[in-house]
Design a protein around this motif. Structure first.
Motif, PDB file in Angstrom:
ATOM      1  N   VAL A 285       0.982  -1.136   0.056  1.00 11.41           N
ATOM      2  CA  VAL A 285      -0.099   0.125  -0.077  1.00 11.41           C
ATOM      3  C   VAL A 285       0.879   1.238  -0.113  1.00 11.41           C
ATOM      4  O   VAL A 285       0.696   2.183  -0.803  1.00 11.41           O
ATOM      5  N   LEU A 286       1.818   1.338   0.725  1.00  6.48           N
ATOM      6  CA  LEU A 286       2.827   2.362   0.984  1.00  6.48           C
ATOM      7  C   LEU A 286       3.612   2.916  -0.157  1.00  6.48           C
ATOM      8  O   LEU A 286       3.608   3.924  -0.648  1.00  6.48           O
ATOM      9  N   ALA A 287       4.248   1.677  -0.949  1.00  7.79           N
ATOM     10  CA  ALA A 287       4.888   1.549  -1.931  1.00  7.79           C
ATOM     11  C   ALA A 287       4.080   2.167  -3.111  1.00  7.79           C
ATOM     12  O   ALA A 287       4.527   3.091  -3.962  1.00  7.79           O
ATOM     13  N   CYS A 288       2.848   1.650  -3.557  1.00  3.50           N
ATOM     14  CA  CYS A 288       2.037   2.019  -4.513  1.00  3.50           C
ATOM     15  C   CYS A 288       1.417   3.431  -4.286  1.00  3.50           C
ATOM     16  O   CYS A 288       1.372   4.429  -5.417  1.00  3.50           O
ATOM     17  N   GLU A 289       1.089   3.787  -3.050  1.00  2.00           N
ATOM     18  CA  GLU A 289       0.664   5.121  -2.728  1.00  2.00           C
ATOM     19  C   GLU A 289       1.682   6.276  -2.979  1.00  2.00           C
ATOM     20  O   GLU A 289       1.284   7.191  -3.593  1.00  2.00           O
ATOM     21  N   VAL A 298       0.615   2.883 -12.125  1.00  2.00           N
ATOM     22  CA  VAL A 298       1.216   1.964 -11.290  1.00  2.00           C
ATOM     23  C   VAL A 298       0.623   0.332 -11.685  1.00  2.00           C
ATOM     24  O   VAL A 298      -0.546   0.375 -11.493  1.00  2.00           O
ATOM     25  N   ARG A 299       1.337  -0.478 -11.959  1.00  2.00           N
ATOM     26  CA  ARG A 299       1.200  -2.048 -11.978  1.00  2.00           C
ATOM     27  C   ARG A 299       1.419  -2.716 -10.562  1.00  2.00           C
ATOM     28  O   ARG A 299       2.445  -2.295 -10.115  1.00  2.00           O
ATOM     29  N   TYR A 300       0.385  -3.301 -10.222  1.00  2.00           N
ATOM     30  CA  TYR A 300       0.706  -4.092  -8.881  1.00  2.00           C
ATOM     31  C   TYR A 300       0.711  -5.515  -9.237  1.00  2.00           C
ATOM     32  O   TYR A 300      -0.237  -6.028  -9.695  1.00  2.00           O
ATOM     33  N   ARG A 305      -5.369 -10.428  -1.840  1.00  2.00           N
ATOM     34  CA  ARG A 305      -5.792 -10.077  -0.445  1.00  2.00           C
ATOM     35  C   ARG A 305      -5.067  -8.620  -0.463  1.00  2.00           C
ATOM     36  O   ARG A 305      -5.735  -7.510  -0.052  1.00  2.00           O
ATOM     37  N   VAL A 306      -3.736  -8.610  -0.793  1.00  2.00           N
ATOM     38  CA  VAL A 306      -2.927  -7.529  -0.535  1.00  2.00           C
ATOM     39  C   VAL A 306      -3.224  -6.357  -1.799  1.00  2.00           C
ATOM     40  O   VAL A 306      -3.529  -5.336  -1.697  1.00  2.00           O
ATOM     41  N   GLY A 307      -3.623  -6.786  -2.905  1.00  2.00           N
ATOM     42  CA  GLY A 307      -4.053  -6.052  -3.988  1.00  2.00           C
ATOM     43  C   GLY A 307      -5.299  -5.518  -3.694  1.00  2.00           C
ATOM     44  O   GLY A 307      -5.416  -4.282  -4.028  1.00  2.00           O
ATOM     45  N   ASP A 308      -6.179  -6.195  -2.932  1.00  2.00           N
ATOM     46  CA  ASP A 308      -7.438  -5.576  -2.718  1.00  2.00           C
ATOM     47  C   ASP A 308      -7.044  -4.284  -1.588  1.00  2.00           C
ATOM     48  O   ASP A 308      -7.827  -3.192  -1.790  1.00  2.00           O
ATOM     49  N   ALA A 309      -6.144  -4.615  -0.754  1.00  2.00           N
ATOM     50  CA  ALA A 309      -5.745  -3.564   0.111  1.00  2.00           C
ATOM     51  C   ALA A 309      -5.118  -2.253  -0.626  1.00  2.00           C
ATOM     52  O   ALA A 309      -5.702  -0.833  -0.315  1.00  2.00           O
ATOM     53  N   VAL A 310      -4.359  -2.501  -1.760  1.00  2.00           N
ATOM     54  CA  VAL A 310      -3.948  -1.565  -2.507  1.00  2.00           C
ATOM     55  C   VAL A 310      -4.983  -0.592  -3.205  1.00  2.00           C
ATOM     56  O   VAL A 310      -5.019   0.667  -3.299  1.00  2.00           O
ATOM     57  N   LEU A 311      -5.937  -1.285  -3.677  1.00  2.00           N
ATOM     58  CA  LEU A 311      -7.141  -0.819  -4.582  1.00  2.00           C
ATOM     59  C   LEU A 311      -7.939  -0.021  -3.663  1.00  2.00           C
ATOM     60  O   LEU A 311      -8.248   0.982  -4.130  1.00  2.00           O
ATOM     61  N   ALA A 312      -8.211  -0.396  -2.529  1.00  2.00           N
ATOM     62  CA  ALA A 312      -9.062   0.313  -1.418  1.00  2.00           C
ATOM     63  C   ALA A 312      -8.448   1.690  -1.217  1.00  2.00           C
ATOM     64  O   ALA A 312      -8.969   2.686  -0.982  1.00  2.00           O
ATOM     65  N   ARG A 313      -6.815   1.888  -1.411  1.00  2.00           N
ATOM     66  CA  ARG A 313      -6.306   2.900  -0.868  1.00  2.00           C
ATOM     67  C   ARG A 313      -6.117   3.771  -2.189  1.00  2.00           C
ATOM     68  O   ARG A 313      -6.380   4.993  -2.180  1.00  2.00           O
ATOM     69  N   ARG A 314      -5.808   3.093  -3.307  1.00  2.00           N
ATOM     70  CA  ARG A 314      -5.426   3.658  -4.618  1.00  2.00           C
ATOM     71  C   ARG A 314      -6.137   2.963  -5.681  1.00  2.00           C
ATOM     72  O   ARG A 314      -5.592   2.085  -6.352  1.00  2.00           O
ATOM     73  N   PRO A 315      -7.454   3.354  -6.071  1.00  2.00           N
ATOM     74  CA  PRO A 315      -8.085   2.639  -7.205  1.00  2.00           C
ATOM     75  C   PRO A 315      -7.661   2.790  -8.245  1.00  2.00           C
ATOM     76  O   PRO A 315      -7.956   2.179  -9.515  1.00  2.00           O
TER      77      PRO A 315
END
Length: 550
Positions: A285-289, A298-300, A305-315
């Protein structure tokens, strides 16, 4: 700002001195004017201020003596303590001409000399028990001619004062302001080591060109603010290689300037992020944000589950593999996470296997991905390693077979950084309160400017995202001009520091967490591009040009 070895600076001075240039007079005037400014800042007036000048032998002592004479003529109460056997003759005459009588401590036993200096700072000599405190201490003990530590009287005096400073504290008003002449006496001028006692400076007035020790830890932490005095050494240094450089805000502004109107997300740069794991999802989440506002996309790559957390912060983030201009691998991936490391190894292998320039992209290896560096393998400069001191110690120990302690890296970070570059061929960023970046060619970059609050969990994940995003933007240049990789990565370190500063300012100088830094990146870029009134192009440089008019 570029720094040069002491030998190169001396060689550049020689033709000017032969031509009669008044280098000492100009240097002394700069020290005098900086001291004047410090007196005004500290007590609101110059006349009546108290300055204690610690003077050694040689030209550095001469600079201090001439500065002390100038201050005495301004009505400053100046005390000159001679710590060397051969004080500068002309400077000594100038001081005596103002009525100041220097006190010679050079012939005393070191312990007695140290006792007398400490007593003077406490106003306990010459029946002046009610004397006001000293406002400024001028450190003119040694210059660039001594780099193996202070001994004898100078060593004892500086050690005693450093101990006094520690006992009194370093907050304003608890001790005098220290102005160092050229360098804080006793530092490793060329390598930044601390081979003996050093009196930490609040301001260092450095002559002609910065010296590497002012920019490299641990000595850099004793330099305070650097005032660079132009003595006209440019022509003499034109053929010398700078040893250590510092990117200022003006240089960073060019790296983060607004994209052209015709840009699209690919022209702005797409960064791939392989970070986070079941145990450390926040790292992704921090690296992508951090990367998202700086890159076109940004491609993740990571667990759902981690991807969901990333998208929740940075759609805006796209989950899945695809075309990128740079990669950031390893943040939040533990060395025990075999599956995630295998994914990172596959990505790195693809990067290294690319044969054509237009298919090659920079890649950042952080945290667990540092274990992908294999013994005997030579990496290209567009592979960037981002260890902290402990990780660098482990990496060097693994690659050389000789154990390296974290304390060894912290004592001589420049040496170990260069060892890592030589052994791996990669560009290496050594994280710390002063971050060092070096590649196989070009200078070492030294970046600072962050508040100490940045020592917080996840800060390295944010930095990995910033570095990946900037490398994606400058991907083609990084491949075509390998020596530029370190400069771009130094820019990432500086931007990271400026964002941390913005985040702390948002809480009135209070503490921060890593997500605060990531969120502050757009504000830091906007303030940087807004010019002097919005933070200035030199924000984060920690450097001023000395010698300005009173």
């Amino acid at each position: 700002m570029r720094s040069y070895a002491a030998a190169d600076v001396r060689a550049a001075e020689e033709p000017l001195l032969a031509a009669g240039a008044q280098l000492m007079a100009n240097a002394a005037l700069a020290v005098e004017l900086v001291t004047v400014r410090e007196l005004r800042s500290r007590r609101g007036a110059v006349r009546g201020g108290r300055v204690l000048a610690l003077v050694g032998s040689g030209n550095n002592g001469g600079d201090g003596l001439f500065a002390a004479a100038g201050l005495a003529r301004r009505g400053v109460d100046v005390t000159v303590l001679l710590l060397g056997a051969s004080p500068h003759v002309g400077g000594l005459a100038a001081v005596r001409g103002t009525g100041v009588r220097p006190v010679d401590l050079g012939g005393l036993a070191p312990e007695e000399a140290a006792r007398r200096v400490v007593a003077r700072l406490d106003g306990q000599v010459d029946d002046r028990l009610d004397a006001p405190p000293v406002d400024v201490v001028l450190d003119a003990v040694t210059g660039i001619g001594v780099s193996d530590g202070l001994r004898g009287v100078p060593g004892a005096v500086v050690a005693a004062l450093a101990d006094l400073w520690r006992r009194r504290g370093r907050a304003p008003g608890e001790r005098p302001t220290v102005v160092a002449v050229d360098v804080p006496s006793g530092i490793g001028v060329d390598d930044g080591a601390l081979p003996g006692p050093v009196l930490p400076a609040d301001v260092t007035v450095t002559m002609g060109a910065a010296k590497p020790g002012l920019l490299v830890p641990p000595a850099a932490r004793a330099a305070g603010r650097i005032e660079l005095v132009d003595l006209g050494l440019g022509p003499g240094l034109s053929s010398a290689e700078p040893r250590v450089a510092r990117l200022t805000g003006a240089g960073l502004a060019r790296l983060v300037a607004p994209p052209p109107a015709e840009s699209d997300k690919y022209r702005r740069g797409v960064v791939g992020v392989l970070a986070g794991s079941a145990g450390y999802p926040g790292a992704a989440v921090l690296a992508c944000e951090a990367a998202a506002p700086l890159a076109g996309m940004v491609r993740y790559l990571g667990p759902g589950r981690v991807g969901d957390a990333v998208l929740a912060r940075r759609p805006e983030v796209v989950c899945g593999d695809g075309r990128v201009q740079a990669w950031s691998l390893g943040s939040g991936v533990g060395v025990e996470d075999a599956a995630r490391l295998a994914e990172a190894r596959d990505v790195l292998a693809r990067v290294l296997a690319a044969a054509e320039d237009d298919a090659r992209v920079p890649v950042v290896l952080d945290a667990g991905a540092l274990d992908l560096v294999e013994d005997g393998a030579t990496l290209p400069p567009h592979v960037v390693l981002t260890p902290h001191a402990g990780e660098l110690a482990r990496l060097l120990g693994r690659l050389t077979g000789a154990p390296v302690a974290r304390e060894e890296v912290e004592a001589l970070p420049l040496r170990h950084l260069r060892d890592a570059v030589r052994i791996t061929g990669a560009t290496v960023l050594l994280k710390g309160s002063v971050t060092l970046v070096a590649g196989p060619s070009g200078p070492v970059w030294s970046q600072t400017g962050a508040p100490s609050w940045l020592a917080t969990a996840g800060a390295g994940d944010v930095l990995a995202g910033v570095a990946g995003a900037l490398l994606a933007r400058w991907s083609q240049r990084a491949i075509a001009e390998p020596e530029r990789v370190a400069e771009v990565v130094a820019g990432a370190a500086l931007l990271h520091a400026l964002a941390a500063r913005e985040a702390s300012l948002a809480s009135s100088g209070g503490p921060i967490v890593a997500s605060d830094v990531a969120r502050a990146l757009p504000t830091a870029v906007g303030r940087l591009l807004g010019g002097p009134d919005a933070g200035g192009p030199d924000a984060g440089g920690a450097v001023r040009r000395g010698g300005e008019e009173e």
